[in-house]
Write a protein that holds these residues in place. Structure first.
Motif, PDB file in Angstrom:
ATOM      1  N   ALA A 163       0.831  -1.200   0.000  1.00 18.36           N
ATOM      2  CA  ALA A 163       0.000   0.000   0.000  1.00 18.36           C
ATOM      3  C   ALA A 163       0.868   1.254   0.000  1.00 18.36           C
ATOM      4  CB  ALA A 163      -0.910   0.002   1.225  1.00 18.36           C
ATOM      5  N   GLU A 164       0.455   2.272  -0.753  1.00 16.03           N
ATOM      6  CA  GLU A 164       1.220   3.521  -0.801  1.00 16.03           C
ATOM      7  C   GLU A 164       1.333   4.150   0.583  1.00 16.03           C
ATOM      8  OE1 GLU A 164      -0.034   6.384  -3.614  1.00 16.03           O
ATOM      9  OE2 GLU A 164       0.257   5.096  -5.354  1.00 16.03           O
ATOM     10  N   SER A 165       0.270   4.037   1.374  1.00 14.44           N
ATOM     11  CA  SER A 165       0.305   4.625   2.709  1.00 14.44           C
ATOM     12  C   SER A 165       1.385   3.994   3.579  1.00 14.44           C
ATOM     13  CB  SER A 165      -1.063   4.472   3.389  1.00 14.44           C
ATOM     14  OG  SER A 165      -1.521   3.130   3.300  1.00 14.44           O
ATOM     15  N   ARG A 166       1.804   2.783   3.215  1.00 15.77           N
ATOM     16  CA  ARG A 166       2.890   2.121   3.949  1.00 15.77           C
ATOM     17  C   ARG A 166       4.241   2.376   3.288  1.00 15.77           C
ATOM     18  NH1 ARG A 166       5.373  -3.210   3.581  1.00 15.77           N
ATOM     19  NH2 ARG A 166       6.393  -3.657   5.586  1.00 15.77           N
ATOM     20  N   THR A 167       4.320   2.169   1.973  1.00 19.87           N
ATOM     21  CA  THR A 167       5.612   2.299   1.281  1.00 19.87           C
ATOM     22  C   THR A 167       6.087   3.747   1.221  1.00 19.87           C
ATOM     23  OG1 THR A 167       4.508   2.429  -0.881  1.00 19.87           O
ATOM     24  CG2 THR A 167       5.163   0.241  -0.109  1.00 19.87           C
ATOM     25  N   GLN A 168       5.154   4.707   1.323  1.00 15.67           N
ATOM     26  CA  GLN A 168       5.525   6.120   1.279  1.00 15.67           C
ATOM     27  C   GLN A 168       5.340   6.795   2.645  1.00 15.67           C
ATOM     28  OE1 GLN A 168       3.777   8.243  -2.035  1.00 15.67           O
ATOM     29  NE2 GLN A 168       3.992   6.496  -3.404  1.00 15.67           N
ATOM     30  N   PHE A 169       5.368   6.006   3.689  1.00 17.87           N
ATOM     31  CA  PHE A 169       5.254   6.553   5.043  1.00 17.87           C
ATOM     32  C   PHE A 169       6.392   7.542   5.299  1.00 17.87           C
ATOM     33  CE2 PHE A 169       6.172   6.173   9.655  1.00 17.87           C
ATOM     34  CZ  PHE A 169       4.943   6.585  10.146  1.00 17.87           C
TER      35      PHE A 169
END
Length: 312
Positions: A163-169
């Motif tokens: 998820a972007e919300s995880r990989t781009q935290f």
């Protein structure tokens, strides 16, 4: 939800102090005396907090919340799915609800697991209210689908490791850690069985066990926080203060505390932290009750999360 850390050895202590962050260094420069062990322990807590958020199944991996409205739904990422997922196989299977129970029948030939074991036929999915919730794994373990129950309704919760919300935290930001915000309060027990109405962001009200309250002083004034949990176990607080929406997350923050000891409870506001809703729109976070809206500027703990800016 609590996160506990033990005392660290002197060798680890020195290493942690190096990475305490600019804000805490500025606090020391401003004349606030910070104990080295307190600072190191707080740094370790922050690191554990971050690791839990960005774990493969942490809150930053949450990508979907789908309410089960009909008797049966085909689910998958394909256009023919009644419940369309943003990730996963085009056709995953069929969800059925019957007499308050949820069943799943997998699509033939799709590689799925249930709680880590191969899933081959129709199964009942236990929800997050049950002792052993069922978790369907897909995409070689990257995805996880489970059932939650809120106010008598069921929904599918979907997590995905990519998820972007995880990989781009982008990381967490805090006010300087100060021992003055680690406050010992007086525990006021309630009669056994007392509950407190807690409403969540989707409008569902729940009666939560409310074993007591904690009275504490700050800036010459007395404040009270109602606790959730049990008197002989860890306490949990959902609170808002004058920084809510003005530096901290607008909908409030969470705080954990140890069980009362000799009529006392330590409230360490340096460890006030954001609810999952600060990181994903698919969580069902509890909101602070009126009793826990403090007329106090709690400039301690976790600040509002600065989500990454998408470049078009």
């Amino acid at each position: 939800m609590g996160m506990k850390t033990g005392w660290l050895g002197m060798a680890m202590l020195l290493g942690l102090l190096v990475g305490c962050g600019d804000a805490d260094e500025k606090a020391g420069a401003a004349g606030n005396v910070v104990d080295a062990r307190f600072l190191a322990d707080n740094t370790a807590w922050r690191e554990q907090r971050k690791n839990e958020l960005v774990a493969a199944d942490g809150w930053t991996s949450l990508v979907g919340l789908h309410w089960i409205e009909l008797k049966s739904h085909f689910i998958g990422s394909g256009p023919a799915s009644g419940i369309k997922l943003v990730v996963g196989p085009p056709k995953m299977g069929m969800i059925t609800q019957q007499d308050g129970r949820i069943f799943f029948t997998p699509e033939r030939g799709v590689d799925l697991t249930l709680n880590g074991e191969p899933l081959k036929g129709r199964v009942e999915l236990q929800s997050d209210r049950d002792a052993t919730p069922g978790v369907i794994g897909f995409d070689e373990g990257k995805g996880a689908l489970s059932v939650i129950e809120r106010g008598g309704r069921h929904a599918l919760r979907v997590k995905y490791a990519d998820a972007e919300s995880r990989t781009q935290f982008v990381g967490l930001d805090y006010w300087p850690a100060l021992e003055s915000w680690r406050i010992e309060g007086r525990y006021i027990p309630h009669p056994p069985g007392k509950t407190l109405t807690i409403v969540d962001v989707i409008g569902v009200a729940n009666e939560s066990p409310n074993p007591g309250a904690v009275e504490f002083e700050r800036d010459g004034k007395t404040f009270l926080l109602e606790a959730l949990g049990s008197a002989d176990g860890p306490l949990f607080f959902v609170l808002a203060d004058r920084t809510s929406g003005h530096g901290s997350y607008p909908a409030g923050r969470f705080l954990d505390a140890e069980a009362p000891r000799d009529g006392k409870v330590v409230l360490d506001f340096n460890r006030a932290y954001n609810p999952p809703c600060a990181f994903t729109p698919y969580a069902t976070c509890p909101l602070p009750p009126a009793e826990n809206r403090l007329d106090l500027l709690v400039e301690a703990g976790e600040k509002a999360y600065a989500k990454p800016i998408k470049v078009l």
